[in-house]
Design an enzyme around this catalytic site. Sequence first.
Site, PDB file in Angstrom:
ATOM      1  N   ASP A   1      -1.905 -12.006  -0.397  1.00 46.54           N
ATOM      2  CA  ASP A   1      -1.901 -12.247   1.076  1.00 46.54           C
ATOM      3  C   ASP A   1      -3.483 -11.852   1.514  1.00 46.54           C
ATOM      4  O   ASP A   1      -3.981 -12.778   2.413  1.00 46.54           O
ATOM      5  CB  ASP A   1      -0.967 -11.447   1.782  1.00 46.54           C
ATOM      6  CG  ASP A   1      -0.693 -10.107   1.389  1.00 46.54           C
ATOM      7  OD1 ASP A   1       0.407  -9.512   1.943  1.00 46.54           O
ATOM      8  OD2 ASP A   1      -1.390  -9.298   0.539  1.00 46.54           O
TER       9      ASP A   1
ATOM     10  N   HIS B   1       0.879  -1.243  -0.151  1.00 49.24           N
ATOM     11  CA  HIS B   1       0.044   0.015  -0.194  1.00 49.24           C
ATOM     12  C   HIS B   1       0.968   1.386   0.085  1.00 49.24           C
ATOM     13  O   HIS B   1       2.090   1.150   0.223  1.00 49.24           O
ATOM     14  CB  HIS B   1      -1.009  -0.040   1.161  1.00 49.24           C
ATOM     15  CG  HIS B   1      -1.623  -1.155   1.518  1.00 49.24           C
ATOM     16  ND1 HIS B   1      -0.966  -2.198   2.136  1.00 49.24           N
ATOM     17  CD2 HIS B   1      -2.909  -1.941   0.922  1.00 49.24           C
ATOM     18  CE1 HIS B   1      -1.885  -3.253   2.359  1.00 49.24           C
ATOM     19  NE2 HIS B   1      -2.786  -3.169   1.344  1.00 49.24           N
TER      20      HIS B   1
ATOM     21  N   TYR C   1      -5.762   2.886  -8.753  1.00 50.01           N
ATOM     22  CA  TYR C   1      -4.342   2.857  -8.714  1.00 50.01           C
ATOM     23  C   TYR C   1      -3.759   1.604  -9.297  1.00 50.01           C
ATOM     24  O   TYR C   1      -2.702   1.793  -9.999  1.00 50.01           O
ATOM     25  CB  TYR C   1      -3.953   2.954  -7.451  1.00 50.01           C
ATOM     26  CG  TYR C   1      -4.030   1.955  -6.279  1.00 50.01           C
ATOM     27  CD1 TYR C   1      -3.500   0.711  -6.470  1.00 50.01           C
ATOM     28  CD2 TYR C   1      -4.793   2.212  -5.290  1.00 50.01           C
ATOM     29  CE1 TYR C   1      -3.554  -0.245  -5.649  1.00 50.01           C
ATOM     30  CE2 TYR C   1      -4.760   1.242  -4.165  1.00 50.01           C
ATOM     31  CZ  TYR C   1      -4.232  -0.045  -4.387  1.00 50.01           C
ATOM     32  OH  TYR C   1      -4.283  -1.051  -3.238  1.00 50.01           O
TER      33      TYR C   1
HETATM   34  P1  MGD Z   1       2.186  -1.501   4.737  1.00 45.66           P
HETATM   35  O1  MGD Z   1       2.207  -1.282   6.043  1.00 45.66           O
HETATM   36  O2  MGD Z   1       0.989  -1.227   3.849  1.00 45.66           O
HETATM   37  O3  MGD Z   1       2.293  -3.106   4.626  1.00 45.66           O
HETATM   38  O4  MGD Z   1       1.905  -5.483   4.646  1.00 45.66           O
HETATM   39  P2  MGD Z   1       2.864  -4.365   3.667  1.00 45.66           P
HETATM   40  O5  MGD Z   1       2.365  -4.133   2.425  1.00 45.66           O
HETATM   41  O6  MGD Z   1       4.133  -4.816   4.175  1.00 45.66           O
HETATM   42  O7  MGD Z   1       3.314  -1.143   3.718  1.00 45.66           O
HETATM   43  C1  MGD Z   1       3.337  -0.229   3.067  1.00 45.66           C
HETATM   44  C2  MGD Z   1       5.022   0.499   3.191  1.00 45.66           C
HETATM   45  O8  MGD Z   1       4.886   1.555   2.176  1.00 45.66           O
HETATM   46  C3  MGD Z   1       4.987   1.244   4.498  1.00 45.66           C
HETATM   47  O9  MGD Z   1       6.303   0.765   4.717  1.00 45.66           O
HETATM   48  C4  MGD Z   1       5.022   2.810   4.167  1.00 45.66           C
HETATM   49  O10 MGD Z   1       5.751   3.446   4.973  1.00 45.66           O
HETATM   50  C5  MGD Z   1       5.296   2.667   2.624  1.00 45.66           C
HETATM   51  N1  MGD Z   1       4.972   3.723   1.744  1.00 45.66           N
HETATM   52  C6  MGD Z   1       3.521   4.056   1.969  1.00 45.66           C
HETATM   53  N2  MGD Z   1       3.496   5.328   1.267  1.00 45.66           N
HETATM   54  C7  MGD Z   1       4.575   5.420   0.564  1.00 45.66           C
HETATM   55  C8  MGD Z   1       4.974   6.464  -0.226  1.00 45.66           C
HETATM   56  O11 MGD Z   1       4.241   7.296  -0.930  1.00 45.66           O
HETATM   57  N3  MGD Z   1       6.512   6.410  -0.567  1.00 45.66           N
HETATM   58  C9  MGD Z   1       7.370   5.409  -0.069  1.00 45.66           C
HETATM   59  N4  MGD Z   1       8.485   5.657  -0.224  1.00 45.66           N
HETATM   60  N5  MGD Z   1       7.123   4.547   0.598  1.00 45.66           N
HETATM   61  C10 MGD Z   1       5.764   4.638   1.275  1.00 45.66           C
HETATM   62  C11 MGD Z   1       0.335  -5.842   4.368  1.00 45.66           C
HETATM   63  C12 MGD Z   1       0.158  -7.298   4.430  1.00 45.66           C
HETATM   64  O12 MGD Z   1       0.429  -7.622   5.635  1.00 45.66           O
HETATM   65  C13 MGD Z   1      -1.198  -7.585   3.985  1.00 45.66           C
HETATM   66  S1  MGD Z   1      -1.970  -6.805   2.680  1.00 45.66           S
HETATM   67  C14 MGD Z   1      -1.754  -8.577   4.445  1.00 45.66           C
HETATM   68  S2  MGD Z   1      -3.468  -8.976   4.017  1.00 45.66           S
HETATM   69  C15 MGD Z   1      -1.261  -9.489   5.414  1.00 45.66           C
HETATM   70  N6  MGD Z   1      -2.137  -9.597   6.729  1.00 45.66           N
HETATM   71  C16 MGD Z   1      -1.541 -10.192   7.736  1.00 45.66           C
HETATM   72  C17 MGD Z   1      -2.422 -10.824   8.933  1.00 45.66           C
HETATM   73  O13 MGD Z   1      -3.671 -10.898   8.621  1.00 45.66           O
HETATM   74  N7  MGD Z   1      -2.032 -10.841  10.140  1.00 45.66           N
HETATM   75  C18 MGD Z   1      -0.499 -11.129  10.179  1.00 45.66           C
HETATM   76  N8  MGD Z   1       0.077 -11.409  11.150  1.00 45.66           N
HETATM   77  N9  MGD Z   1       0.275 -10.422   9.150  1.00 45.66           N
HETATM   78  C19 MGD Z   1      -0.078 -10.173   8.018  1.00 45.66           C
HETATM   79  N10 MGD Z   1       0.563  -9.439   6.953  1.00 45.66           N
HETATM   80  C20 MGD Z   1       0.243  -9.241   5.728  1.00 45.66           C
HETATM   81  P1  MGD Z   2      -8.817  -9.344   9.393  1.00 38.75           P
HETATM   82  O1  MGD Z   2      -8.862  -8.437  10.382  1.00 38.75           O
HETATM   83  O2  MGD Z   2      -7.500  -9.900   8.672  1.00 38.75           O
HETATM   84  O3  MGD Z   2      -9.944  -8.657   8.108  1.00 38.75           O
HETATM   85  O4  MGD Z   2      -9.523  -7.781   5.933  1.00 38.75           O
HETATM   86  P2  MGD Z   2     -10.076  -9.177   6.602  1.00 38.75           P
HETATM   87  O5  MGD Z   2      -9.178 -10.117   6.129  1.00 38.75           O
HETATM   88  O6  MGD Z   2     -11.633  -9.341   6.377  1.00 38.75           O
HETATM   89  O7  MGD Z   2      -9.634 -10.907   9.861  1.00 38.75           O
HETATM   90  C1  MGD Z   2     -11.235 -10.572   9.990  1.00 38.75           C
HETATM   91  C2  MGD Z   2     -11.396 -11.449  11.325  1.00 38.75           C
HETATM   92  O8  MGD Z   2     -10.938 -12.558  11.161  1.00 38.75           O
HETATM   93  C3  MGD Z   2     -10.988 -10.650  12.339  1.00 38.75           C
HETATM   94  O9  MGD Z   2     -11.960 -10.220  13.366  1.00 38.75           O
HETATM   95  C4  MGD Z   2     -10.517 -12.142  13.118  1.00 38.75           C
HETATM   96  O10 MGD Z   2     -10.491 -12.044  14.471  1.00 38.75           O
HETATM   97  C5  MGD Z   2     -10.947 -13.141  12.429  1.00 38.75           C
HETATM   98  N1  MGD Z   2     -10.289 -14.343  12.635  1.00 38.75           N
HETATM   99  C6  MGD Z   2      -8.972 -14.423  12.972  1.00 38.75           C
HETATM  100  N2  MGD Z   2      -8.514 -15.962  12.815  1.00 38.75           N
HETATM  101  C7  MGD Z   2      -9.562 -16.568  12.453  1.00 38.75           C
HETATM  102  C8  MGD Z   2     -10.064 -18.012  12.480  1.00 38.75           C
HETATM  103  O11 MGD Z   2      -9.220 -18.664  12.298  1.00 38.75           O
HETATM  104  N3  MGD Z   2     -11.540 -18.236  11.753  1.00 38.75           N
HETATM  105  C9  MGD Z   2     -12.562 -17.209  12.003  1.00 38.75           C
HETATM  106  N4  MGD Z   2     -13.779 -17.702  11.677  1.00 38.75           N
HETATM  107  N5  MGD Z   2     -12.032 -15.914  12.131  1.00 38.75           N
HETATM  108  C10 MGD Z   2     -10.716 -15.458  12.293  1.00 38.75           C
HETATM  109  C11 MGD Z   2      -8.190  -7.569   5.882  1.00 38.75           C
HETATM  110  C12 MGD Z   2      -8.037  -6.224   4.823  1.00 38.75           C
HETATM  111  O12 MGD Z   2      -8.174  -5.124   5.604  1.00 38.75           O
HETATM  112  C13 MGD Z   2      -6.866  -6.282   4.070  1.00 38.75           C
HETATM  113  S1  MGD Z   2      -6.421  -7.663   3.235  1.00 38.75           S
HETATM  114  C14 MGD Z   2      -6.161  -4.937   4.129  1.00 38.75           C
HETATM  115  S2  MGD Z   2      -4.770  -5.138   3.030  1.00 38.75           S
HETATM  116  C15 MGD Z   2      -6.746  -3.762   4.741  1.00 38.75           C
HETATM  117  N6  MGD Z   2      -5.810  -3.665   5.962  1.00 38.75           N
HETATM  118  C16 MGD Z   2      -6.364  -2.779   6.814  1.00 38.75           C
HETATM  119  C17 MGD Z   2      -5.402  -2.457   8.174  1.00 38.75           C
HETATM  120  O13 MGD Z   2      -4.320  -2.723   8.406  1.00 38.75           O
HETATM  121  N7  MGD Z   2      -6.378  -1.660   9.199  1.00 38.75           N
HETATM  122  C18 MGD Z   2      -7.608  -1.310   9.013  1.00 38.75           C
HETATM  123  N8  MGD Z   2      -8.033  -0.563  10.075  1.00 38.75           N
HETATM  124  N9  MGD Z   2      -8.258  -1.619   7.817  1.00 38.75           N
HETATM  125  C19 MGD Z   2      -7.661  -2.517   6.886  1.00 38.75           C
HETATM  126  N10 MGD Z   2      -8.615  -2.986   5.951  1.00 38.75           N
HETATM  127  C20 MGD Z   2      -8.183  -3.924   5.244  1.00 38.75           C
HETATM  128 MO   4MO Z   3      -4.151  -7.318   2.387  1.00 39.01          MO
END
Ligand code: MGD
Ligand code: MGD
Ligand code: 4MO
Length: 853
Positions: free
Chosen positions: A165, A135, A395
């Site tokens: 992811d 992002h 985007y």
């Molecule tokens: P972001 O924080 O969105 O997370 O993981 P990442 O994509 O690694 O990373 C954006 C980075 O870009 C940041 O370092 C920010 O400072 C930088 N950035 C933002 N805007 C700009 C800009 O304009 N210029 C520059 N140079 N840098 C910029 C996200 C990933 O995490 C996702 S999408 C999911 S769905 C996964 N979910 C997940 C989970 O459910 N549980 C756990 N334990 N881990 C997870 N990791 C995954």
């Molecule tokens: P999560 O919070 O990863 O959100 O959106 P989602 O994938 O829908 O998971 C939703 C729920 O799953 C949580 O309430 C968690 O408690 C539950 N959960 C965890 N493990 C299990 C399990 O084993 N079984 C069941 N039934 N439930 C479980 C993610 C989406 O959110 C993504 S991919 C991104 S990149 C964005 N990230 C983001 C963020 O970083 N912050 C905020 N505030 N909003 C975001 N929106 C987006």
């Molecule tokens: Mo995501």
Amino acid sequence: PNGEKRYVTGTNGGPLFVYVKDDKIVRVTPIDFDEEDAEPWTITARGKKFSPPKRTTAAPYAMGWKSMVYSPDRVLYPMKRVDFDPDGERNYENRGVSGYERISWDEALDIVSREIIRVRQTYGAGAVFHTSGSHHTWGNCGYYLSAAKRFFNCLGATNAALNPDSWEGFAWGATHHYGGSARNGGCEPYSTVEDCMQNSEMIVFWSSDPESTAGVYGAQEGTIRREWIKKLGIPVVHIDPYFNSTAAFMGGRWIAPYPGTDAALALAIANVWMNQGTYDKEYVADRTKGFEKWEEYVMGKTDGVPKTPEWQEEHTGVAARTVRALAEEWGRKKTYLACGGITSFGCAGRTAFGTEWARAMVCLIAMQGLGKPGVNFGGLQYGTPLDTRFFFPGYADGGFSGDYMGTGAGVNIYNRMPQSPSVNSETQLIPRLRIPEAIMDGKTEANHMGVYSVQAQFAKIKYPAPGHSTVKMYYKYGGSHIGTQPDSKRFARMYRCDSLEFVVNQSIWMEGEAKFADIILPACTNFERWDIAESANSGGYIDKTYLQNNHRVVFVQHKCIEPLGESKSDFDIFQAVANKLGLWQVFSEGNSEYDWAKRYFECTDLPKKISWHKLLKKGYYVVPPLPENRRDPVAFNWFAKGIKKDTPELSPLPSEHYGRYNEGLQTPSGKFEFEAQTLKMFDPNDEERLPICTYIPSWEGRDAKELYSRFPLQLISPHVKYSFHTMGDGKDSNINDIEEHRKLVDGFRYWIFRMNPEDAQKRGLKENDVIEVYNDRGSVLCALEVTQRLPKGIVHSFEACADYKPLGEPGYAVEKNGCINNLTPSRFITKNAHGLAVNSCLVEVRKWEGENK
Ligand code: MGD
Ligand code: MGD
Ligand code: 4MO
């Protein structure tokens, strides 16, 4: 008034008015519409009329932006690690510990461009590696899929192959039953909000918390619609180990399975329907294929184990009677199913064998007649009745990247905004979840998530690629990976090894991985540069993402203030490096950021409605909704009826369609396949992903006996509520002051770890204790919150702490800031999938007695 000027910008939590005085942001607010802005739509359901208010909403991390712009952690000048000498000692082993000194832009650009040329000439293709986070600060031209994509394509560089992811379970699992590869296994959303309000009799939120996650980028737009559901009295059920914010807000029944066991619960529901005949037999006979095969397994004919509610009880911990009651009610009622906060997301898909959960979800809804009135996917987050005919790409449609394969540009922009194409001349890829192994071991492999067909995901990426060098230089964008990637101490160890001869990080803030770079280039935020975009419109994999909004709001992003210090926009940084390399014209085609924003405007439908001059002045335009009789048809209704597809959807792509353009699903048969032919052709005996959906106990859950005996707490780490991943947390932003985000204990704001009172008492722990959460992979300090929102044995801590603070050697020491991903496993969700399983994580907890104990 008062000499203030009002500008407009976008964020990943809604668009903002930005009030500026004397080149300083004084305040940001959501946008209140005025009398000339379009009137909102109305939904009529069950004798009542519903309309959203005339304004935008904002997420907490959007409201935190002023403090993030003026953060004391901003990188304001180009920086060089004090003991890094490009012409002498490089002291790789000191990355992450030695400090930085300010250098000039000239010196920084000179070192970076010299290193790019040196490693490529010395080692050959592949030596330069680039990745970013997923992002970015908002804006379609400055986005990494536009400016950075174009720059690294022009240069030629090893890229990271992203794992899907957000969609893991759906991409690697559900696509085999119903297609949707261009959406990573997600489904179409059209008109589902209206259909749900008019026709559904129950909503099941399964691993779904849109009140925290806002779908993605959806601010608080969906909240009012869920409020309407309460008014309509439609019953709701929440299946989540954590009593999440949506459950708290909406009420209804809460069912809490052990993490990663959801497929067992779902199979038991199917078992009840099969036994009682309470599924749509006609639909199953007519629109689906292979049901008998799955039925044999669910009824226990194949393995002698009927998957009954009693059977699932020992796996999920949910009482048989609860599951039976849910199955019976669902069998009687037309039901909407929300998987994740939007569609096809959800932490349950990010567990070991999370593929089986996602597969079970689509199989259940297919049994009930997906696409018939009141039977569909969604939780009121996605599928509002907005005008999808107004053309404005998102985007992921690539901006000025010129990348017609790697972004949505080849579908959405190619004919509208002429630009020279750009292609990465290097084909080498590193699977993102194996970046540390690639660097440290010099080789790795994983499956490739191809979106152009379902079968593309069976191919493997092998690193190094034939005839390519291993990576010698890392050009990183932002510093998020230690906060967001599994088993993330690996990254700290990776940076400190000598196979990376040079590391440059282009970063807004001094945090996370930025602190491991040799040179840091200071990027500015989108408040300090020009751009153009639409609220919550990512395009690409989530086509028509803006259907999460109550209004389509398209806006110019003003350069509200001058870049702070000597920071520059990413575009200007790339342009400066490109100039040094002789690539200046190839990169920008002679356009500035402002020029690209204006050209982007011209490629959209905006000029038909508003002039560039007026847009610059007013800042935004609200796209009027279409009259009620011209709304889009309901998602999948065409499939239920067996007619040609009539929704405005780009996928399935013609090439995948087995010769039947616009007919049927993207499966070989065109029908919903309970027995997936694509998996059968790939490997009918892959026990970790059979052609039919099964329940497979986790390698890191209660069935992993030895591990569970040492680490008896199941940790889930969903997406952080008040921050957007790492963007919002840390940086001394005002988000840190939210007591539910971090807790102030002994002068330090600790990351929060949540636990049931009984588990806490058993360990002699109490509220606000500083605790050490640990397993074989690491040890992280947190502050304890004792709460009934979790059953016994399940613990919770959000993902995505922004900074990494080891209390000793990076990559090994206890971590103080809350990098929960230091503890999560890096094993893939299933062996033939490049997907993370972070929510299958066992830990133990003890009171932290201080460093000297
Ligand atoms: P972001 O924080 O969105 O997370 O993981 P990442 O994509 O690694 O990373 C954006 C980075 O870009 C940041 O370092 C920010 O400072 C930088 N950035 C933002 N805007 C700009 C800009 O304009 N210029 C520059 N140079 N840098 C910029 C996200 C990933 O995490 C996702 S999408 C999911 S769905 C996964 N979910 C997940 C989970 O459910 N549980 C756990 N334990 N881990 C997870 N990791 C995954
Ligand atoms: P999560 O919070 O990863 O959100 O959106 P989602 O994938 O829908 O998971 C939703 C729920 O799953 C949580 O309430 C968690 O408690 C539950 N959960 C965890 N493990 C299990 C399990 O084993 N079984 C069941 N039934 N439930 C479980 C993610 C989406 O959110 C993504 S991919 C991104 S990149 C964005 N990230 C983001 C963020 O970083 N912050 C905020 N505030 N909003 C975001 N929106 C987006
Ligand atoms: Mo995501």
